[in-house]
Design a protein around this motif. Sequence first.
Motif, PDB file in Angstrom:
ATOM      1  N   ARG A  30      39.864  23.608  82.962  1.00 56.57           N
ATOM      2  CA  ARG A  30      41.051  23.639  83.489  1.00 56.57           C
ATOM      3  C   ARG A  30      41.942  23.609  84.218  1.00 56.57           C
ATOM      4  O   ARG A  30      43.039  22.625  84.603  1.00 56.57           O
ATOM      5  N   ASP A  31      41.848  24.438  85.308  1.00 64.29           N
ATOM      6  CA  ASP A  31      42.618  24.291  86.025  1.00 64.29           C
ATOM      7  C   ASP A  31      42.303  23.121  86.920  1.00 64.29           C
ATOM      8  O   ASP A  31      43.197  23.107  87.817  1.00 64.29           O
ATOM      9  N   ILE A  32      40.731  22.892  87.530  1.00 69.47           N
ATOM     10  CA  ILE A  32      40.109  21.716  88.276  1.00 69.47           C
ATOM     11  C   ILE A  32      41.190  20.595  87.643  1.00 69.47           C
ATOM     12  O   ILE A  32      41.454  19.547  88.782  1.00 69.47           O
ATOM     13  N   LYS A  33      41.207  20.285  86.514  1.00 70.15           N
ATOM     14  CA  LYS A  33      42.025  19.261  86.232  1.00 70.15           C
ATOM     15  C   LYS A  33      43.411  19.124  86.103  1.00 70.15           C
ATOM     16  O   LYS A  33      44.175  18.016  86.911  1.00 70.15           O
ATOM     17  N   GLU A  34      43.914  20.517  86.024  1.00 71.65           N
ATOM     18  CA  GLU A  34      45.231  20.552  86.586  1.00 71.65           C
ATOM     19  C   GLU A  34      45.836  20.082  87.937  1.00 71.65           C
ATOM     20  O   GLU A  34      46.357  19.427  88.017  1.00 71.65           O
ATOM     21  N   LEU A  35      44.748  20.550  88.912  1.00 73.98           N
ATOM     22  CA  LEU A  35      45.364  20.038  90.348  1.00 73.98           C
ATOM     23  C   LEU A  35      44.312  18.757  90.756  1.00 73.98           C
ATOM     24  O   LEU A  35      45.113  18.743  91.803  1.00 73.98           O
ATOM     25  N   GLU A  36      43.132  17.871  90.053  1.00 76.69           N
ATOM     26  CA  GLU A  36      43.100  16.862  89.790  1.00 76.69           C
ATOM     27  C   GLU A  36      44.469  15.571  89.895  1.00 76.69           C
ATOM     28  O   GLU A  36      44.496  14.899  90.359  1.00 76.69           O
ATOM     29  N   GLU A  37      45.257  16.361  88.487  1.00 72.09           N
ATOM     30  CA  GLU A  37      46.399  15.315  88.418  1.00 72.09           C
ATOM     31  C   GLU A  37      47.454  15.694  89.160  1.00 72.09           C
ATOM     32  O   GLU A  37      48.028  14.740  90.062  1.00 72.09           O
ATOM     33  N   ALA A  38      47.818  16.974  89.976  1.00 70.49           N
ATOM     34  CA  ALA A  38      48.443  17.422  90.929  1.00 70.49           C
ATOM     35  C   ALA A  38      48.026  16.704  91.999  1.00 70.49           C
ATOM     36  O   ALA A  38      48.890  15.960  93.019  1.00 70.49           O
ATOM     37  N   GLU A  39      46.934  15.993  92.263  1.00 75.15           N
ATOM     38  CA  GLU A  39      46.930  15.754  93.768  1.00 75.15           C
ATOM     39  C   GLU A  39      47.323  13.817  93.444  1.00 75.15           C
ATOM     40  O   GLU A  39      47.377  13.384  94.577  1.00 75.15           O
ATOM     41  N   LYS A  40      46.578  13.306  92.338  1.00 76.51           N
ATOM     42  CA  LYS A  40      47.335  12.096  91.876  1.00 76.51           C
ATOM     43  C   LYS A  40      48.340  11.557  91.511  1.00 76.51           C
ATOM     44  O   LYS A  40      49.064  10.667  92.675  1.00 76.51           O
ATOM     45  N   ARG A  41      48.782  12.957  91.347  1.00 77.78           N
ATOM     46  CA  ARG A  41      50.260  12.207  91.123  1.00 77.78           C
ATOM     47  C   ARG A  41      51.144  12.209  92.993  1.00 77.78           C
ATOM     48  O   ARG A  41      52.082  11.670  93.230  1.00 77.78           O
ATOM     49  N   LEU A  42      50.566  13.374  93.857  1.00 77.38           N
ATOM     50  CA  LEU A  42      50.986  13.031  94.840  1.00 77.38           C
ATOM     51  C   LEU A  42      50.478  12.325  96.165  1.00 77.38           C
ATOM     52  O   LEU A  42      51.293  11.886  96.961  1.00 77.38           O
ATOM     53  N   LYS A  43      49.024  11.538  95.891  1.00 81.67           N
ATOM     54  CA  LYS A  43      49.295  10.869  96.269  1.00 81.67           C
ATOM     55  C   LYS A  43      49.951   9.760  95.849  1.00 81.67           C
ATOM     56  O   LYS A  43      49.776   8.083  96.518  1.00 81.67           O
ATOM     57  N   ALA A  44      50.074   9.295  95.013  1.00 77.28           N
ATOM     58  CA  ALA A  44      50.839   8.160  94.359  1.00 77.28           C
ATOM     59  C   ALA A  44      52.233   8.140  94.914  1.00 77.28           C
ATOM     60  O   ALA A  44      52.932   6.889  95.001  1.00 77.28           O
ATOM     61  N   GLU A  45      52.509   9.121  95.326  1.00 77.07           N
ATOM     62  CA  GLU A  45      54.349   9.162  95.733  1.00 77.07           C
ATOM     63  C   GLU A  45      54.400   8.962  96.520  1.00 77.07           C
ATOM     64  O   GLU A  45      54.077   8.116  98.021  1.00 77.07           O
TER      65      GLU A  45
END
Length: 116
Positions: free
Chosen positions: A101-116
Motif C-alpha cells: 500500500r505504501d509503494i502504491k501511494e508513493l507511485e501515485e505521488a510520483e505520478k502527480r509530481l511528474k504531471a505538474e
Amino acid sequence: MALQWVILSYVVAAEAVKSRLVALIALVLQPASGILPFVAFQLLDLYWKNEHRLMCTSEICTAEERIRYEKSMFKAQRNVILCVLACLLYWCIYRICKYHRDIKELEEAEKRLKAE
C-alpha cells in the motif's frame, strides 16, 4: 498445454485484482483484530493447563501414566510453537500488505509530481 494456459489466466486475473485484493487483506488484517486475540487465548489456556497439570515425576507413576504425561507436555510445547508461528506469519502478511500500500501511494505521488 491446457494446464499452462489455465495457470497463466489465473496469474493474469490475480494481477488484475491484486490491488483490490491487497486492500481487502490489509483491511481484514488490522492489528489486534484478527488472530492475536485467538493466540492470546490459546497461550493463556496452555499456561493454565500447564499450571494445573498432574505431575508424574515420582516412582509410583506407571509407565503408561508417564508416557501420557510426556505426550501432553510435547503437545503443549507444539501448540506454543504454533501460536508463536501464527503470530509471526500474521505479522509478515500484514507488513507485506502495508508495504504494498505504501509503494502504491508513493507511485501515485510520483505520478502527480511528474504531471505538474
